[in-house]
Design a protein around this motif. Structure first.
Motif, PDB file in Angstrom:
ATOM      1  N   LYS A   3       0.818  -1.209   0.000  1.00 30.59           N
ATOM      2  CA  LYS A   3       0.000   0.000   0.000  1.00 30.59           C
ATOM      3  C   LYS A   3       0.857   1.267   0.000  1.00 30.59           C
ATOM      4  N   VAL A   4       1.805   1.314  -0.943  1.00 31.96           N
ATOM      5  CA  VAL A   4       2.659   2.490  -1.099  1.00 31.96           C
ATOM      6  C   VAL A   4       2.541   2.986  -2.537  1.00 31.96           C
ATOM      7  N   ASN A   5       2.828   4.266  -2.717  1.00 33.31           N
ATOM      8  CA  ASN A   5       2.790   4.890  -4.035  1.00 33.31           C
ATOM      9  C   ASN A   5       4.116   5.605  -4.272  1.00 33.31           C
ATOM     10  N   PRO A   6       4.957   5.103  -5.190  1.00 29.69           N
ATOM     11  CA  PRO A   6       6.269   5.728  -5.403  1.00 29.69           C
ATOM     12  C   PRO A   6       6.189   7.144  -5.960  1.00 29.69           C
ATOM     13  N   LEU A   7       5.041   7.532  -6.542  1.00 34.27           N
ATOM     14  CA  LEU A   7       4.911   8.867  -7.125  1.00 34.27           C
ATOM     15  C   LEU A   7       4.344   9.893  -6.147  1.00 34.27           C
ATOM     16  N   ALA A   8       3.942   9.439  -4.953  1.00 30.24           N
ATOM     17  CA  ALA A   8       3.324  10.371  -4.007  1.00 30.24           C
ATOM     18  C   ALA A   8       4.278  11.472  -3.595  1.00 30.24           C
ATOM     19  N   GLY A   9       5.567  11.153  -3.517  1.00 28.94           N
ATOM     20  CA  GLY A   9       6.551  12.159  -3.113  1.00 28.94           C
ATOM     21  C   GLY A   9       6.759  13.246  -4.148  1.00 28.94           C
ATOM     22  N   CYS A  10       6.340  12.973  -5.392  1.00 26.68           N
ATOM     23  CA  CYS A  10       6.522  13.969  -6.461  1.00 26.68           C
ATOM     24  C   CYS A  10       5.409  15.005  -6.492  1.00 26.68           C
ATOM     25  N   LEU A  11       4.270  14.698  -5.865  1.00 24.91           N
ATOM     26  CA  LEU A  11       3.108  15.580  -5.987  1.00 24.91           C
ATOM     27  C   LEU A  11       3.361  16.990  -5.465  1.00 24.91           C
ATOM     28  N   PRO A  12       3.936  17.157  -4.258  1.00 23.45           N
ATOM     29  CA  PRO A  12       4.196  18.536  -3.808  1.00 23.45           C
ATOM     30  C   PRO A  12       5.111  19.302  -4.757  1.00 23.45           C
ATOM     31  N   LEU A  13       6.111  18.612  -5.305  1.00 23.49           N
ATOM     32  CA  LEU A  13       7.018  19.274  -6.245  1.00 23.49           C
ATOM     33  C   LEU A  13       6.274  19.703  -7.496  1.00 23.49           C
ATOM     34  N   LEU A  14       5.403  18.819  -8.000  1.00 20.97           N
ATOM     35  CA  LEU A  14       4.646  19.146  -9.205  1.00 20.97           C
ATOM     36  C   LEU A  14       3.709  20.329  -8.962  1.00 20.97           C
ATOM     37  N   LEU A  15       3.131  20.393  -7.759  1.00 21.94           N
ATOM     38  CA  LEU A  15       2.254  21.510  -7.439  1.00 21.94           C
ATOM     39  C   LEU A  15       3.038  22.807  -7.264  1.00 21.94           C
ATOM     40  N   GLN A  16       4.277  22.695  -6.821  1.00 23.85           N
ATOM     41  CA  GLN A  16       5.099  23.889  -6.614  1.00 23.85           C
ATOM     42  C   GLN A  16       5.545  24.516  -7.936  1.00 23.85           C
ATOM     43  N   ILE A  17       5.687  23.702  -8.979  1.00 29.97           N
ATOM     44  CA  ILE A  17       6.231  24.220 -10.243  1.00 29.97           C
ATOM     45  C   ILE A  17       5.392  25.361 -10.806  1.00 29.97           C
ATOM     46  N   PRO A  18       4.048  25.202 -10.981  1.00 27.80           N
ATOM     47  CA  PRO A  18       3.282  26.346 -11.510  1.00 27.80           C
ATOM     48  C   PRO A  18       3.275  27.541 -10.567  1.00 27.80           C
ATOM     49  N   ILE A  19       3.302  27.293  -9.245  1.00 30.42           N
ATOM     50  CA  ILE A  19       3.333  28.401  -8.285  1.00 30.42           C
ATOM     51  C   ILE A  19       4.654  29.158  -8.403  1.00 30.42           C
ATOM     52  N   PHE A  20       5.746  28.408  -8.473  1.00 33.72           N
ATOM     53  CA  PHE A  20       7.066  29.020  -8.580  1.00 33.72           C
ATOM     54  C   PHE A  20       7.184  29.809  -9.883  1.00 33.72           C
ATOM     55  N   TYR A  21       6.715  29.218 -10.976  1.00 29.79           N
ATOM     56  CA  TYR A  21       6.789  29.915 -12.266  1.00 29.79           C
ATOM     57  C   TYR A  21       5.893  31.143 -12.271  1.00 29.79           C
ATOM     58  N   ALA A  22       4.710  31.038 -11.641  1.00 31.31           N
ATOM     59  CA  ALA A  22       3.801  32.179 -11.580  1.00 31.31           C
ATOM     60  C   ALA A  22       4.440  33.329 -10.804  1.00 31.31           C
ATOM     61  N   LEU A  23       5.102  33.021  -9.693  1.00 32.62           N
ATOM     62  CA  LEU A  23       5.767  34.073  -8.933  1.00 32.62           C
ATOM     63  C   LEU A  23       6.919  34.670  -9.729  1.00 32.62           C
ATOM     64  N   TYR A  24       7.632  33.821 -10.458  1.00 30.20           N
ATOM     65  CA  TYR A  24       8.708  34.311 -11.339  1.00 30.20           C
ATOM     66  C   TYR A  24       8.170  35.332 -12.335  1.00 30.20           C
ATOM     67  N   LYS A  25       7.046  35.014 -12.973  1.00 32.46           N
ATOM     68  CA  LYS A  25       6.476  35.922 -13.970  1.00 32.46           C
ATOM     69  C   LYS A  25       5.951  37.199 -13.307  1.00 32.46           C
ATOM     70  N   VAL A  26       5.326  37.067 -12.142  1.00 28.73           N
ATOM     71  CA  VAL A  26       4.804  38.238 -11.447  1.00 28.73           C
ATOM     72  C   VAL A  26       5.941  39.191 -11.089  1.00 28.73           C
ATOM     73  N   LEU A  27       7.027  38.656 -10.557  1.00 29.99           N
ATOM     74  CA  LEU A  27       8.175  39.495 -10.210  1.00 29.99           C
ATOM     75  C   LEU A  27       8.804  40.121 -11.454  1.00 29.99           C
ATOM     76  N   LEU A  28       8.786  39.370 -12.542  1.00 29.84           N
ATOM     77  CA  LEU A  28       9.444  39.826 -13.756  1.00 29.84           C
ATOM     78  C   LEU A  28       8.623  40.869 -14.510  1.00 29.84           C
ATOM     79  N   LEU A  29       7.294  40.701 -14.524  1.00 29.68           N
ATOM     80  CA  LEU A  29       6.448  41.476 -15.427  1.00 29.68           C
ATOM     81  C   LEU A  29       5.803  42.698 -14.796  1.00 29.68           C
ATOM     82  N   THR A  30       5.332  42.591 -13.565  1.00 28.28           N
ATOM     83  CA  THR A  30       4.441  43.616 -13.036  1.00 28.28           C
ATOM     84  C   THR A  30       5.216  44.790 -12.458  1.00 28.28           C
ATOM     85  N   ILE A  31       4.782  45.976 -12.823  1.00 21.95           N
ATOM     86  CA  ILE A  31       5.465  47.187 -12.361  1.00 21.95           C
ATOM     87  C   ILE A  31       5.249  47.412 -10.870  1.00 21.95           C
TER      88      ILE A  31
END
Length: 566
Positions: A420-448
């Motif tokens: 009853k283990v899932n080897p991909l469960a540890g990747c989920l937080p990282l996958l969720l962080q990627i769009p958040i991290f990229y969104a913050l990157y764009k916000v810092l880069l683009l918005t005056i």
């Protein structure tokens, strides 16, 4: 032999990332705005940035801007956001500074200049006019009369001229933002009917200092037929005119933080166009699609607008929602992740307004994101504990079926199901962080709104890289290291906290994986060095919270700290 080959491959891959990343990021992912400060003799000082003013007086100038401005009669522009003047010769808006934004973070820095008159370096101006059969409209040498000496919010100015038997008027007004409204009226004082079309134009002598990239649209852009077009660049315009017909839309030149855009009547068909300028520059213009037949003694009025100012998110949204300017928010090239980026921006902007410090707002944003992801992290750690227990069994299966990959996969899946283990469960937080991290990157880069925002101590601009680096002994040595090795304090903190985080993680059984994980924090330290300090602050705070979270969850799952059974 295989382990040695894997190790060499890992080192080569790390080298490619380390040395190839600066070239990749410069083209596709600009890491931050240009550094606005540097550390010199232990003190934080502002970098001179004359390129922030695209029309500064330089040896290339035909004449001093002050001399050019004094050569013609003018109407002064005076609002809380804009200062400048309208040239009555040619009825041009050709002198405009943005009072709320300075070129650098220095206290005595001059304001950003957007428009400058023809005859000075980097001329950039806008105007409105008429064309059509039977007309002899005013030209660039016509001197108009003005109904008032100053244009203010709520106090419009009407420019008047007579040419070829027709009477021309342009009533200019301005709102509390950066939007000019031009009501163009022509009265037919002749003996016969005339065909009238209105137009507006933006003339720019050069491309400015901002760089176009994959993530930031800089240069010509238009919105036409319900879509924003980012694919036209200055080289395309140099090669030949670009045009499109539309009802509703706009066209102009966008810089990193600034925009000048012509907005024809949104309910009237018009042709938008970019073309090479007469003296090697660039012009954006529009023209109403169908002429209006004007009988003798009659007059016709058509309305258009000009936006000339900063790309403030709230203002762009307001003009789109309340004043029906189609897709005006697309002046900021949010890209594919707009659905994530805009909520991140609104939350971050709200936090900033609440606490008054943008760095603190980023830290609070990190706490909110980690809090929302806490239940997922708990499941991740539980799964990691389970994987830790079954590692010896996995190793045994790998040895037993090393020559039968298909059978090995079946046995592995069976083992995961039984335990009853899932080897991909540890990747989920990282996958969720990627769009958040990229969104913050764009916000810092683009918005005056994030431009030139300080945090504390030596961090005077969170949208620029960390200027404090040990490479030049924190500014005590009189040289500026290249960006590639100018590793600031914040990137170092990112690397150290990531190393601590990896050390707390269950160590992989494979020695090569251990060595790769050992190198990764220090590689990422170099990768993160040229990025915005705000992004580095977010990542460092995330790492620190993850370490604290790991410590707490280890107390809940002690199996993670135990060595796997043989």
């Amino acid at each position: 032999m295989k382990d040695n080959r894997n190790m060499i491959l890992a080192i080569v891959l790390a080298g490619i990332i380390l040395f190839g990343w600066p070239f990749l990021v410069d083209k596709f992912f600009p890491s931050a705005t240009q550094p606005s400060t540097r550390v010199e003799n232990g003190q934080v000082v502002a970098n001179p940035q004359p390129e922030a003013d695209p029309t500064a007086d330089t040896p290339r100038a035909l004449r001093s801007r002050a001399v050019v401005l004094a050569e013609t009669p003018r109407v002064r522009i005076d609002t809380p956001r804009l200062q400048g003047s309208i040239n009555l010769q040619g009825a041009r808006i050709d002198d405009l500074t943005l009072t709320r934004y300075n070129e650098t973070v220095a206290d005595n820095s001059p304001p950003i200049r957007l428009f400058s008159p023809g005859g000075a370096a980097g001329a950039y101006f806008a105007g409105f006019g008429w064309t059509g059969e039977g007309l002899t409209p005013p030209d660039g040498n016509t001197v108009w009369s003005a109904s008032a000496p100053v244009l203010r919010q709520g106090q419009p100015v009407t420019l008047s001229a007579t040419s070829g038997g027709q009477r021309y008027q342009i009533q200019l007004s301005i709102d509390d933002g950066y939007m000019f409204t031009a009501r163009q009226t022509v009265g037919n004082g002749g003996a016969g009917a005339v065909a009238v079309q209105t137009y507006g134009y933006l003339s720019r002598a050069d491309i400015g200092s901002d760089k176009d990239s994959w993530t930031i649209q800089v240069g010509p852009m238009w919105v036409a037929n319900g879509a924003a077009e980012y694919g036209i660049n200055y080289d395309d315009v140099t090669e030949g005119a670009q045009s499109v017909s539309t009802t509703g839309g706009w066209a102009g030149f966008t810089d990193h933080y600034w925009l000048a855009a012509l907005i024809p009547d949104q309910g009237r068909a018009a042709q938008l166009r970019f073309r090479p300028g007469a003296n090697g520059g660039y012009q954006a213009d529009y023209r109403t699609a169908a002429p209006t037949i004007l009988q003798p003694g009659k007059a016709v009025t058509q309305t258009a607008r000009l936006f000339a100012g900063a790309k403030e998110v709230d203002l762009l949204d307001r003009y789109e929602d309340q004043e029906n300017v189609v897709f005006f928010d697309k002046a900021i090239d949010w890209g594919w992740f707009e659905i994530v980026e805009k909520p991140i921006f609104y939350l971050l902007d709200w936090l900033f307004r609440a606490v008054g410090n943008f760095g603190v707002a980023i830290i609070l944003l990190t706490f909110i994101i980690r809090g929302l992801m806490f239940p997922i992290a708990q499941k991740q750690f539980a799964s990691m504990a389970g994987m830790r227990v079954v590692q010896p069994k996995m190793k045994a299966l790998q040895e037993r079926y090393k020559d039968d990959k298909a059978q090995l996969q079946q046995e592995m899946l069976k083992l995961y199901k039984e335990e009853k283990v899932n080897p991909l469960a540890g990747c989920l937080p990282l996958l969720l962080q990627i769009p958040i991290f990229y969104a913050l990157y764009k916000v810092l880069l683009l918005t005056i709104e994030m431009r030139h925002q300080p945090f504390a101590l030596w961090i005077k601009d969170l949208a620029a890289p960390d200027p404090l680096t040990p490479v030049n002994l924190f500014g005590l040595l009189d040289f500026a290291p290249p960006a590639f090795v100018a590793i600031g304090v914040l990137p170092i903190l990112v690397g150290v906290t990531m190393w601590m985080q990896f050390k707390l993680n269950p160590q992989p059984m494979d020695e090569i994986q251990k060595q790769v994980f050992g190198l990764m924090p220090w590689i990422l330290m170099f990768v993160m060095a040229p990025f915005a300090a705000g992004l580095q602050l977010y990542w460092a705070t995330t790492n620190i919270l993850t370490i604290a979270q790991q410590k707490w969850l280890y107390s809940r799952h002690p199996g993670l700290k135990e060595a796997p059974a043989k």
